[in-house]
Design a protein around this motif. Structure first.
Motif, PDB file in Angstrom:
ATOM      1  N   ASN A  61       0.819  -1.207   0.000  1.00 53.36           N
ATOM      2  CA  ASN A  61       0.000   0.000   0.000  1.00 53.36           C
ATOM      3  C   ASN A  61       0.859   1.266   0.000  1.00 53.36           C
ATOM      4  O   ASN A  61       0.939   1.965   1.008  1.00 53.36           O
ATOM      5  CB  ASN A  61      -0.932  -0.016   1.223  1.00 53.36           C
ATOM      6  CG  ASN A  61      -1.981   1.070   1.159  1.00 53.36           C
ATOM      7  OD1 ASN A  61      -2.060   1.840   0.208  1.00 53.36           O
ATOM      8  ND2 ASN A  61      -2.780   1.147   2.198  1.00 53.36           N
ATOM      9  N   LEU A 129     -14.220   8.305   1.109  1.00 56.47           N
ATOM     10  CA  LEU A 129     -13.738   6.948   1.337  1.00 56.47           C
ATOM     11  C   LEU A 129     -14.778   6.191   2.158  1.00 56.47           C
ATOM     12  O   LEU A 129     -15.432   6.767   3.038  1.00 56.47           O
ATOM     13  CB  LEU A 129     -12.408   6.959   2.091  1.00 56.47           C
ATOM     14  CG  LEU A 129     -11.233   7.605   1.366  1.00 56.47           C
ATOM     15  CD1 LEU A 129      -9.979   7.506   2.233  1.00 56.47           C
ATOM     16  CD2 LEU A 129     -10.986   6.974   0.010  1.00 56.47           C
ATOM     17  N   GLU A 133     -12.432   1.108   3.810  1.00 58.69           N
ATOM     18  CA  GLU A 133     -11.154   1.650   3.337  1.00 58.69           C
ATOM     19  C   GLU A 133     -10.483   2.490   4.424  1.00 58.69           C
ATOM     20  O   GLU A 133      -9.270   2.425   4.608  1.00 58.69           O
ATOM     21  CB  GLU A 133     -11.368   2.494   2.084  1.00 58.69           C
ATOM     22  CG  GLU A 133     -10.064   2.900   1.427  1.00 58.69           C
ATOM     23  CD  GLU A 133     -10.260   3.591   0.098  1.00 58.69           C
ATOM     24  OE1 GLU A 133      -9.256   4.033  -0.470  1.00 58.69           O
ATOM     25  OE2 GLU A 133     -11.406   3.704  -0.374  1.00 58.69           O
ATOM     26  N   ARG A 137      -6.887   1.815   6.142  1.00 55.48           N
ATOM     27  CA  ARG A 137      -5.881   2.887   6.116  1.00 55.48           C
ATOM     28  C   ARG A 137      -5.417   3.244   7.533  1.00 55.48           C
ATOM     29  O   ARG A 137      -4.245   3.481   7.764  1.00 55.48           O
ATOM     30  CB  ARG A 137      -6.450   4.117   5.438  1.00 55.48           C
ATOM     31  CG  ARG A 137      -5.464   5.262   5.363  1.00 55.48           C
ATOM     32  CD  ARG A 137      -5.948   6.350   4.476  1.00 55.48           C
ATOM     33  NE  ARG A 137      -5.872   5.860   3.099  1.00 55.48           N
ATOM     34  CZ  ARG A 137      -6.423   6.456   2.077  1.00 55.48           C
ATOM     35  NH1 ARG A 137      -7.088   7.555   2.233  1.00 55.48           N
ATOM     36  NH2 ARG A 137      -6.308   5.965   0.858  1.00 55.48           N
TER      37      ARG A 137
END
Length: 167
Positions: A61, A129, A133, A137
């Motif tokens: 990521n 978002l 997600e 994150r």
């Protein structure tokens, strides 16, 4: 160039930067309330990514890595600003009238939230978002994100109602 042996690395980084800079800068702008400062912080996060690009680009990521660095830089900036403002307020001549409290904007209301709640509110409502997600994150369970969103919305409503009643 901080690395050699991969002639396509620079182009991949340029594409990565072009695809992600604007969205991250916008998020940091809302978080800090200062576009120029947010762009500087976002640029610094990408500079750090460039120095570590061989490791980051091979990770799962790279966008999340840059987001984390940018938010950490923004939090540091936010803390420094709070200390500076507190210092100025303690040493400010008392003859200066207080600022007109006639209007409250989104940034002032967001400033009342704890860091985690402010981040998820900005990511959810301004960066569009999803909860899943954001959880990925932030590295927290989905339920935690939902809780932060709920609490953040409640605090924003209270802050906005309080300011609306004062006007």
């Amino acid at each position: 160039m901080p690395f050699s042996g991969d002639p396509g690395a620079e182009q991949r980084f340029d594409e990565f930067y072009a695809a992600n800079f604007a969205a991250l800068a916008a998020q940091i702008t809302v978080y800090l309330g200062d576009r120029a400062e947010a762009e500087d912080i976002t640029q610094e996060a990408f500079c750090r990514a460039w120095r570590h690009w061989p490791q980051i680009s091979g990770g799962t990521n790279p966008v999340g890595w840059v987001h984390t660095v940018a938010y950490r830089l923004a939090v540091s900036r936010w803390r420094r600003l709070r200390v500076a403002v507190a210092h100025r307020l303690r040493h400010r001549p008392q003859s200066i009238p207080p600022p007109d409290g006639g209007r409250l904007d989104l940034q002032a209301a967001l400033a009342t939230l704890p860091d985690a709640q402010r981040r998820v509110v900005v990511l959810h409502y301004l960066a569009d978002l999803g909860v899943d997600e954001i959880a990925a994150r932030e590295g927290v369970p989905v339920g935690t994100v939902k809780s932060w969103l709920h609490r953040g919305r409640a605090r924003l409503a209270t802050a906005l109602d309080r300011e609306g009643a004062a006007q």
